[in-house]
Design an enzyme around this catalytic site. Structure first.
Site, short mmCIF file in Angstrom:
data_model
loop_
_atom_site.label_atom_id
_atom_site.label_comp_id
_atom_site.label_asym_id
_atom_site.label_seq_id
_atom_site.Cartn_x
_atom_site.Cartn_y
_atom_site.Cartn_z
CG ASP A 1 38.43 4.01 58.67
OD1 ASP A 1 37.79 4.81 59.37
OD2 ASP A 1 39.60 3.68 58.92
CG HIS B 1 34.94 12.45 58.44
ND1 HIS B 1 35.21 13.59 59.16
CD2 HIS B 1 35.93 11.58 58.72
CE1 HIS B 1 36.34 13.41 59.84
NE2 HIS B 1 36.78 12.20 59.59
C1 SDX Z 1 37.20 7.84 61.36
O1 SDX Z 1 36.68 12.28 63.51
C2 SDX Z 1 37.64 11.86 62.74
O2 SDX Z 1 38.45 12.61 62.24
C3 SDX Z 1 37.69 10.34 62.54
C4 SDX Z 1 38.73 9.83 61.57
C5 SDX Z 1 40.14 10.07 62.07
O3 SDX Z 1 41.06 10.14 61.23
O4 SDX Z 1 40.34 10.07 63.32
O5 SDX Z 1 38.57 10.48 60.31
C6 SDX Z 1 38.60 8.33 61.36
O6 SDX Z 1 36.69 7.49 62.38
C7 SDX Z 1 36.42 7.88 60.06
C8 SDX Z 1 34.93 7.45 60.24
C9 SDX Z 1 34.87 5.93 60.23
N1 SDX Z 1 33.51 5.46 60.53
C10 SDX Z 1 32.71 4.93 59.59
O7 SDX Z 1 33.02 4.82 58.41
C11 SDX Z 1 31.38 4.40 60.13
C12 SDX Z 1 30.25 4.82 59.19
N2 SDX Z 1 30.08 6.26 59.28
C13 SDX Z 1 29.09 6.76 60.21
O8 SDX Z 1 28.86 5.99 61.34
C14 SDX Z 1 29.17 8.27 60.41
O9 SDX Z 1 29.26 8.83 59.17
C15 SDX Z 1 30.26 8.84 61.30
C16 SDX Z 1 30.32 8.17 62.61
C17 SDX Z 1 31.59 8.71 60.62
C18 SDX Z 1 29.95 10.32 61.48
O10 SDX Z 1 28.82 10.39 62.24
P1 SDX Z 1 28.12 11.80 62.58
O11 SDX Z 1 28.96 12.93 62.19
O12 SDX Z 1 27.62 11.72 63.98
O13 SDX Z 1 26.92 11.82 61.59
P2 SDX Z 1 25.56 11.04 61.81
O14 SDX Z 1 25.80 9.64 62.26
O15 SDX Z 1 24.67 11.90 62.64
O16 SDX Z 1 25.02 11.00 60.30
C19 SDX Z 1 24.32 12.09 59.74
C20 SDX Z 1 23.26 11.43 58.85
C21 SDX Z 1 22.37 10.44 59.64
O17 SDX Z 1 21.10 10.41 58.98
P3 SDX Z 1 19.87 11.29 59.62
O18 SDX Z 1 19.80 10.94 61.11
O19 SDX Z 1 20.26 12.74 59.43
O20 SDX Z 1 18.66 10.86 58.85
O21 SDX Z 1 23.90 10.66 57.82
C22 SDX Z 1 23.56 9.30 57.97
C23 SDX Z 1 23.03 9.10 59.40
O22 SDX Z 1 22.10 8.02 59.44
N3 SDX Z 1 24.79 8.53 57.79
C24 SDX Z 1 24.88 7.39 57.12
C25 SDX Z 1 26.24 7.03 57.19
N4 SDX Z 1 26.92 7.95 57.88
C26 SDX Z 1 26.02 8.87 58.26
N5 SDX Z 1 23.95 6.65 56.48
C27 SDX Z 1 24.42 5.51 55.89
N6 SDX Z 1 25.70 5.09 55.91
C28 SDX Z 1 26.64 5.83 56.56
N7 SDX Z 1 27.90 5.44 56.57
#
Ligand code: SDX
Length: 440
Positions: free
Chosen positions: A368, A311
């Protein structure tokens, strides 16, 4: 809001010159410095990919503390609302800023109930979509089309027109969603019933058939109320920021909400609840080896993400996920449902939370991760999961759009950019192209 005059300005040195920017402090002591004069004073702009460090507004609606796993709607902790309130009351709280009195809640409920029917001409649009259309595409299309049927109430500055649009949207979105589902399975669309409460009415439209009476199970209504409350708002998330950005051009509420639905659809946002269930089903089909998928999620050469994990704000547990996880066991037991995907989800969570990669990156289950398990127990089909998220988030979107429009002179949202394209380049007539090396 505390008295910001006592806060010392932030000092920034740029090319040997000192600049000061005023500091703004919120009611929960969040601090930011106001850079609205940055470019005029310094010629510099800021860059902040994904706006991870940039506030778009000041808002009094919802407070999150990502480090502590805190979520409050208008100051009230989500745990108290989840255990004591209901979705229409929470919608009123978010939209109008206070818990309603009995008279206020009755009036709001009546106002919503009176508008549950959708115009028959609007219903004709459903038969123009392919049967396998994703219901989020149908939902955003029909919500936007509402602006063609209610041309008398599109003015964002007219309080009465905004009020009736709020009632129409809150009332019709369950009907619009249920109609999308019924149309996709070739069943007759079931008219709303104004003798039923909000959640019962939605479930009745989703699962009743004209040939026999349908009784809405109480435990299903309670579970749906809980899920809608938990999804109702989440400050400046992607879809809410989209609603604000569209609304900042003075676009009407229907168009703004339609855009929010589209933003929510993405699998990185609200679409994650559908993606989680598809991921859990894949793991189940693949033998249930959760450690294999934890390894895959860490493998930078693989595009696999653990959907429902991570998140932007919560760097600790998502309080909503904790509540939903607890509710899973209770709802499935009361429904007599045994879903093997719940056991896989729990094992996957346990494996991930022990893994250094997830610990270091502070990746926890988000809202989720478990919600789909309950939606499935309520017989909601997987491709309707994100529609359920939209039903829950509607009052939050409305509240933010209203707060922005009532907040005085709204500035149209228009970010800057750092240009990285070609410098001045001469036009080359087509009969000379390919001969000259055009500057890269
Ligand atoms: C919602 O914003 C809100 O409030 C949203 C929400 C709401 O109520 O409106 O809470 C609802 O959208 C929840 C999120 C649902 N999405 C997912 O579950 C999809 C999987 N999660 C990721 O795509 C990610 O965690 C996000 C999109 C939720 C957050 O992305 P960020 O903040 O841009 O973080 P990032 O993608 O830059 O991740 C930071 C690191 C990365 O690694 P590095 O580049 O630092 O090496 O963490 C890793 C990412 O690769 N990472 C994950 C991961 N989520 C982040 N690695 C594996 N699996 C994951 N799920």
């Amino acid at each position: 809001m505390s008295d910001d005059t006592k806060l010392k300005p932030v000092k920034v040195e740029i090319e040997g010159k000192q600049f000061e920017f005023p500091v703004v402090r919120g009611s929960e002591n969040e601090k930011g410095f106001d850079i609205s004069k940055l470019r005029d004073q310094t010629g510099y702009i800021t860059i902040d990919n994904g706006y991870a460090n940039t506030s778009s507004c000041q808002s009094a609606i919802t407070f999150l503390d990502g480090e502590k796993g805190v979520l409050r709607y208008r100051g009230i902790p989500i745990e108290q609302l989840a255990s004591q309130s209901n979705f229409l009351e929470v919608s009123y709280l978010l939209i109008y800023g206070h818990l309603p009195t009995r008279v206020e809640l009755d009036a709001f409920t009546k106002g919503v109930t009176q508008h549950t029917l959708v115009r028959e001409d609007l219903v004709k649009l459903y038969d123009g979509f392919p049967r396998d259309a994703h219901p989020m595409a149908v939902l955003s299309s029909i919500v936007c089309a509402m602006s063609t049927f209610y041309q008398d109430s599109l003015d964002p500055t007219n309080k009465d027109q905004v009020e009736i649009s709020i009632h129409r949207l809150m009332a019709k979105i369950p009907t619009i969603a249920a109609y999308a589902y019924k149309t996709s399975i070739g069943q007759p669309r079931i008219y709303p019933r104004n003798d039923l409460d909000y959640c019962s009415n939605f479930l009745h439209m989703m699962f009743a058939v004209p040939t026999e009476p349908y009784h809405v199970p109480k435990e299903v209504v309670e579970a749906l109320n809980l899920l809608l409350i938990l999804h109702a708002d989440h400050e400046q998330n992607c879809s809410t920021s989209t609603v604000r950005l569209i609304g900042s051009s003075a676009a009407n509420l229907f168009a703004s909400i339609s855009g929010g639905i589209c933003a929510l659809w993405g699998p990185l946002h609200g679409g994650a609840n559908q993606a989680v269930m598809e991921m859990l089903a894949d793991i189940h089909r693949d033998g249930g080896d959760v450690n294999k998928y934890v390894r895959l999620a860490k493998d930078k050469t693989s595009s696999f993400k653990l959907m429902g994990f991570g998140h932007r704000v919560y760097k600790n547990f998502d309080p909503r996920a904790a509540i939903i996880k607890k509710a899973c066991d209770k709802v499935l037991a009361r429904m007599g449902v045994n879903n093997p995907l719940l056991e896989i989800a729990k094992r996957l969570e346990e494996a991930a939370l022990k893994d250094q990669y997830f610990i270091d990156k502070k990746l926890y289950p988000n809202v989720d991760f478990y919600s789909g398990i309950i939606y499935s127990a309520l017989n909601i089909p997987v491709n309707m999961f994100t529609v359920m998220f939209a039903l829950g988030r509607l009052p939050g979107w409305i509240a933010h759009w209203k707060e922005m429009n009532e907040g005085g002179a709204t500035k149209i949202g228009r970010p800057r950019q750092i240009y990285t394209g070609p410098q001045t380049t001469e036009y080359v007539p087509i009969n000379q192209r390919g001969k000259l090396k055009v500057a890269a």
